[in-house]
Scaffold this active site. Structure first.
Site, PDB file in Angstrom:
ATOM      1  N   GLY A  33       0.822  -1.205   0.000  1.00  0.00           N
ATOM      2  CA  GLY A  33       0.000   0.000   0.000  1.00  0.00           C
ATOM      3  C   GLY A  33       0.848   1.244   0.000  1.00  0.00           C
ATOM      4  O   GLY A  33       2.055   1.179  -0.230  1.00  0.00           O
ATOM      5  N   ASN A  34       0.222   2.377   0.224  1.00  0.00           N
ATOM      6  CA  ASN A  34       0.963   3.641   0.265  1.00  0.00           C
ATOM      7  C   ASN A  34       0.362   4.567   1.313  1.00  0.00           C
ATOM      8  O   ASN A  34      -0.676   4.261   1.898  1.00  0.00           O
ATOM      9  CB  ASN A  34       0.976   4.286  -1.120  1.00  0.00           C
ATOM     10  CG  ASN A  34      -0.416   4.649  -1.595  1.00  0.00           C
ATOM     11  OD1 ASN A  34      -1.040   5.559  -1.077  1.00  0.00           O
ATOM     12  ND2 ASN A  34      -0.910   3.903  -2.570  1.00  0.00           N
ATOM     13  N   ALA A  35       1.020   5.707   1.534  1.00  0.00           N
ATOM     14  CA  ALA A  35       0.700   6.588   2.663  1.00  0.00           C
ATOM     15  C   ALA A  35      -0.380   7.625   2.360  1.00  0.00           C
ATOM     16  O   ALA A  35      -0.581   8.544   3.141  1.00  0.00           O
ATOM     17  CB  ALA A  35       1.977   7.283   3.129  1.00  0.00           C
ATOM     18  N   SER A  36      -1.105   7.487   1.251  1.00  0.00           N
ATOM     19  CA  SER A  36      -2.117   8.502   0.940  1.00  0.00           C
ATOM     20  C   SER A  36      -3.268   8.462   1.942  1.00  0.00           C
ATOM     21  O   SER A  36      -3.807   7.399   2.249  1.00  0.00           O
ATOM     22  CB  SER A  36      -2.672   8.266  -0.466  1.00  0.00           C
ATOM     23  OG  SER A  36      -3.713   9.178  -0.725  1.00  0.00           O
ATOM     24  N   ALA A 100      -3.849   7.737  -4.963  1.00  0.00           N
ATOM     25  CA  ALA A 100      -2.496   7.204  -5.125  1.00  0.00           C
ATOM     26  C   ALA A 100      -2.662   5.733  -5.506  1.00  0.00           C
ATOM     27  O   ALA A 100      -3.040   4.893  -4.678  1.00  0.00           O
ATOM     28  CB  ALA A 100      -1.718   7.346  -3.832  1.00  0.00           C
TER      29      ALA A 100
END
Ligand code: CTP
Ligand code: CA
Length: 229
Positions: A33-36, A100
């Site tokens: 995943g990502n930090a958005s 994102a």
């Protein structure tokens, strides 16, 4: 000019915004995943609704609550987001890809929890995901549909960042590309942001401030592309 928060200049228009970050499953309990946080996309959705648009928010793992003024379609993976955007964009006047999107997805997804096998290292093979924005830009389901992309770049130099952004805008085929500098890591989850809005006409305009205010500036640029009518 000042943000047009009080003006219902998007009355009757259908706006679709993706927000948050997609996750690609590695096994039943793990993902890439990502930090958005989804904050910028949620701010845009709220601002568009305030200006009279009928808004659908395609949300992936949002950290912030979506406004009650918008219809929400929840998604998890990039594939789900791509499908939801394809369906929603078919009847949209404005399409905004603020999400994102994961660039890579595991080639294989384990049906059970990946175990520590006794090895020190684990190799995971990844393949590229579908480019949702490029697909939407190429399709233009409706005449005059405005397509907006976002880009988070870790390039501190503003001139180089603008050049990379302009090349990305051309590659994606969108009308506007909102570029922010995430080299400090400060933008994710923050209330404030600093962006450059690049236009397919070669224009570049900087905006700094609360995400809500920046959202209105972006919608002003969309409004100009949609024509003054
Ligand atoms: N995007 C998309 N589908 C993907 C990847 C990105 O629709 N598979 C969209 C994002 O929502 C964003 C825009 O494309 O609006 C730019 O995303 P960005 O990550 O900056 O561009 P990439 O093409 O993925 O290039 P890179 O990450 O290598 O810079
Ligand atoms: Ca990317």
């Amino acid at each position: 000019g000042a943000p047009s928060a009080a003006v219902r200049d998007l009355e009757g228009q259908r706006v679709v915004v993706s927000a948050g970050g997609t996750r690609e499953a590695l096994d039943p309990v793990r993902f890439l995943g990502n930090a958005s946080s989804g904050r910028m996309g949620v701010a845009l959705a709220r601002a568009a609704a305030l200006r009279g648009a009928r808004v659908t928010l395609v949300g992936a793992h949002l950290d912030v609550p979506p406004p009650s003024s918008v219809r929400v379609v929840g998604v998890g993976s990039t594939e789900q987001l791509a499908e939801a955007m394809r369906v929603e964009a078919a009847s949209a006047d404005v399409v905004v890809m603020a999400a994102a999107v994961a660039d890579w997805t595991p080639v294989e997804r384990s049906g059970s929890k990946i175990k520590k096998s006794g090895e020190d290292e684990l190799t995971v093979r990844l393949r590229q995901t579908t480019d949702v924005l490029a697909g939407l830009s190429a399709t233009r389901a409706r005449p005059g549909q405005v397509v907006v992309g976002f880009a988070a770049e870790t390039i501190a130099d503003p001139v180089e960042r603008a050049e990379v952004g302009a090349a990305k805008l051309r590659r994606k085929g969108c009308d506007l590309l909102v570029v922010n500098d995430v080299s400090g890591g400060a933008v994710f989850g923050s209330a404030d942001t600093a962006v450059t809005v690049l236009g397919a006409d070669g224009s570049a305009v900087d905006h700094t401030g609360a995400k809500e205010a920046v959202a209105h500036h972006i919608l002003d640029a969309v409004r100009r592309l949609r024509g003054a009518g």
